[in-house]
Design a protein around this motif. Structure first.
Motif: not given
Lengths: 110, 110
Positions: B9, B12, B16, B90, B97, B99
């Motif tokens: 990851c 963030c 973003a 997120t 995201h 991630n």
């Protein structure tokens, strides 16, 4: 005040009566931090416990899981950053059995 | 095919960009067992993993929790007798995201 949190679950069969009416109201007074939620016609006991982070929420989830395994009666445990939501109901009767109130009271004692 | 499950990851921040459109479709092809759920306008990745009992479901919950702690990115984990439902999104951007796709792929690898 009964000692609900000292009781053990009894074996529950499919035809067992659901807790409702005055019995429901009396048992709810024993676990004042819990609410009754109805989902797809199934009554469930639910409480959200707050924690300062994810790790401590997960530790609580594990403790409730251990209690569940010891009694052979299992809740839904929703673990998130900062909280665990515990939901008890009895699949066999699609609703609330006295066992669920016992488990709610015992969850509070953890 | 990228190696999404080998990525880490990235940090963030609130501003973003969300994953959407063609990027969303491309990333979903990397995690074919996941679905996108929209809850209160927030897109989330979700997958239900089946287990033969409660104890093994809880072991998986703990493994995902360990992964989450190691990356500092945390899902919702719903543990029940026979299943764990994992939900990634997120909070900071109220959506998906990259991630979240990395974490979904890494959850599959557990």
């Amino acid at each position: 005040m009964t000692d609900l949190n000292r009781e053990k679950c009894e074996a529950c069969r499919s035809g067992a009566p659901k807790v409702e009416g005055e019995e429901l109201r009396a048992l709810m007074r024993e676990i004042p931090d819990w609410s009754v939620e109805s989902r797809e016609g199934i009554m469930q006991l639910e409480r959200r416990y707050a924690f300062p982070d994810f790790a401590r929420a997960l530790v609580f989830t594990d403790k409730v899981g251990e209690l569940a395994e010891s009694e052979g009666h299992h809740p839904r445990l929703t673990t998130e950053w900062g909280s665990v939501t515990v939901t008890w109901w009895t699949h066999k009767i699609k609703g609330l059995h006295r066992n669920d109130f016992i488990m709610a009271a015992r969850t509070d004692r953890l």
